[in-house]
Scaffold this motif. Sequence first.
Motif, PDB file in Angstrom:
ATOM      1  N   ARG A  26      -0.160 -11.343 -22.644  1.00  0.00           N
ATOM      2  CA  ARG A  26       0.427 -12.551 -22.060  1.00  0.00           C
ATOM      3  C   ARG A  26       1.137 -13.418 -23.102  1.00  0.00           C
ATOM      4  NH1 ARG A  26      -3.596 -15.067 -17.498  1.00  0.00           N
ATOM      5  NH2 ARG A  26      -4.375 -13.136 -16.590  1.00  0.00           N
ATOM      6  N   PHE A  27       0.825 -13.227 -24.367  1.00  0.00           N
ATOM      7  CA  PHE A  27       1.320 -14.122 -25.422  1.00  0.00           C
ATOM      8  C   PHE A  27       2.836 -14.083 -25.551  1.00  0.00           C
ATOM      9  CE2 PHE A  27       2.068 -15.071 -30.010  1.00  0.00           C
ATOM     10  CZ  PHE A  27       1.608 -16.379 -30.000  1.00  0.00           C
ATOM     11  N   LYS A  28       3.423 -12.902 -25.437  1.00  0.00           N
ATOM     12  CA  LYS A  28       4.884 -12.737 -25.483  1.00  0.00           C
ATOM     13  C   LYS A  28       5.481 -13.277 -26.780  1.00  0.00           C
ATOM     14  CE  LYS A  28       4.805 -11.301 -21.167  1.00  0.00           C
ATOM     15  NZ  LYS A  28       4.917  -9.890 -20.810  1.00  0.00           N
ATOM     16  N   GLY A  29       4.768 -13.111 -27.874  1.00  0.00           N
ATOM     17  CA  GLY A  29       5.266 -13.569 -29.169  1.00  0.00           C
ATOM     18  C   GLY A  29       4.847 -12.587 -30.243  1.00  0.00           C
ATOM     19  N   PRO A  30       5.181 -12.855 -31.504  1.00  0.00           N
ATOM     20  CA  PRO A  30       4.829 -11.929 -32.584  1.00  0.00           C
ATOM     21  C   PRO A  30       3.322 -11.856 -32.790  1.00  0.00           C
ATOM     22  CG  PRO A  30       5.729 -13.968 -33.477  1.00  0.00           C
ATOM     23  CD  PRO A  30       5.905 -14.033 -31.997  1.00  0.00           C
ATOM     24  N   CYS A  31       2.742 -10.719 -32.405  1.00  0.00           N
ATOM     25  CA  CYS A  31       1.294 -10.559 -32.565  1.00  0.00           C
ATOM     26  C   CYS A  31       0.940  -9.084 -32.682  1.00  0.00           C
ATOM     27  CB  CYS A  31       0.538 -11.192 -31.395  1.00  0.00           C
ATOM     28  SG  CYS A  31       0.747 -10.346 -29.815  1.00  0.00           S
ATOM     29  N   SER A  32      -0.228  -8.829 -33.258  1.00  0.00           N
ATOM     30  CA  SER A  32      -0.813  -7.499 -33.310  1.00  0.00           C
ATOM     31  C   SER A  32      -2.260  -7.613 -32.846  1.00  0.00           C
ATOM     32  CB  SER A  32      -0.750  -6.936 -34.735  1.00  0.00           C
ATOM     33  OG  SER A  32       0.587  -6.756 -35.155  1.00  0.00           O
ATOM     34  N   VAL A  33      -2.902  -6.466 -32.581  1.00  0.00           N
ATOM     35  CA  VAL A  33      -4.251  -6.467 -32.020  1.00  0.00           C
ATOM     36  C   VAL A  33      -5.124  -5.426 -32.718  1.00  0.00           C
ATOM     37  CG1 VAL A  33      -5.652  -6.111 -29.946  1.00  0.00           C
ATOM     38  CG2 VAL A  33      -3.381  -7.145 -29.746  1.00  0.00           C
ATOM     39  N   ILE A  34      -6.349  -5.821 -33.052  1.00  0.00           N
ATOM     40  CA  ILE A  34      -7.401  -4.872 -33.439  1.00  0.00           C
ATOM     41  C   ILE A  34      -8.613  -5.154 -32.559  1.00  0.00           C
ATOM     42  CG2 ILE A  34      -8.997  -4.111 -35.235  1.00  0.00           C
ATOM     43  CD1 ILE A  34      -6.948  -4.820 -37.319  1.00  0.00           C
ATOM     44  N   THR A  35      -9.084  -4.139 -31.844  1.00  0.00           N
ATOM     45  CA  THR A  35     -10.300  -4.300 -31.054  1.00  0.00           C
ATOM     46  C   THR A  35     -11.304  -3.235 -31.455  1.00  0.00           C
ATOM     47  OG1 THR A  35      -9.700  -2.816 -29.227  1.00  0.00           O
ATOM     48  CG2 THR A  35      -8.901  -5.077 -29.118  1.00  0.00           C
ATOM     49  N   TRP A  36     -12.574  -3.562 -31.259  1.00  0.00           N
ATOM     50  CA  TRP A  36     -13.623  -2.564 -31.473  1.00  0.00           C
ATOM     51  C   TRP A  36     -14.564  -2.598 -30.271  1.00  0.00           C
ATOM     52  CZ3 TRP A  36     -12.668  -6.796 -34.467  1.00  0.00           C
ATOM     53  CH2 TRP A  36     -13.601  -7.833 -34.459  1.00  0.00           C
ATOM     54  N   ASP A  37     -14.825  -1.412 -29.730  1.00  0.00           N
ATOM     55  CA  ASP A  37     -15.705  -1.255 -28.565  1.00  0.00           C
ATOM     56  C   ASP A  37     -15.297  -2.201 -27.428  1.00  0.00           C
ATOM     57  OD1 ASP A  37     -17.148   0.632 -29.989  1.00  0.00           O
ATOM     58  OD2 ASP A  37     -18.489  -0.861 -30.825  1.00  0.00           O
TER      59      ASP A  37
END
Length: 291
Positions: free
Chosen positions: A145-156
Amino acid sequence: MTSNTQWENLNIFDQEWSGQPGQHLIHVPNGDSICITVSDAVGKSKLDVIVISFMGAVSNPGRIDVHNFMVNHSLNKNLPVIHVTDPLVQYSDSMKLAWYVGHDNDAFTDELISALKSVQRKMGKELLFVGGNGGGLAALELARRFKGPCSVITWDAHTDIYEAPQSLVKPFLKYLFNFSNTLLQSNSWKSHCKKRTFGRIVTNVNSDETLSSPRRILFLQNSSHGKPLIHAELLWRHSGQPSLSEGQNSIDENRGFILNEYSDMDAGQYMHDINEYIGMFSDKKYKPFAI
């Protein structure tokens, strides 16, 4: 860290906050509050990113120790981190399934995204959304939803709330929707609850848009935890990715997952690896799966 700061509304926070550390409570129109803790490193770091950590339901945000779970047990203290508290902890200390994203009017989620956009604009850096379990669902959905410069790291990450253990899901549904014990104990509880929650809260983040919106995604799963393949395969099913196996898989140089087995005795190594990945992603030029 400085003492707690309360902001009457998001506009005042947007005008006056400039990276000050400490706990910040931002009041929003629907009666909720956005509760964040800004680490000392946020205003001083020369890294390319600000880490946005989506915390679980630890304790009531009125207590100072609410944020110490992530600070003391998970993320490197030298990272520029802003911890965002699960809004459910404002209402119940008993919640074990962390995070819900959106509700009947979506006001809280919209305000939270606006607050994160304010952070990104003020600091001039990419945001790195990180979270585990329910916080992983929040990281993925809010990045979409952010629609901007971002990256993601998720665990479990719980990519589908209904695939989380029943002992976590049922109290969550009972609290949010006042579902009866009779319904929740019936054999058809899941199908009935899915129909009644559809469109009211985000219960899964399995869509093409989830994959394409963040610039980089690392989806880390501990295969010794319950149902890891369900969550990973649901997330990547739109990509045409084959069935998962131990080791590293990727869609392209910026998006992929690592599925490894850590025993309960490896908890320290697991969090060490997560911190290593976050450190790598702090360079915005880093391509996690480049060959």
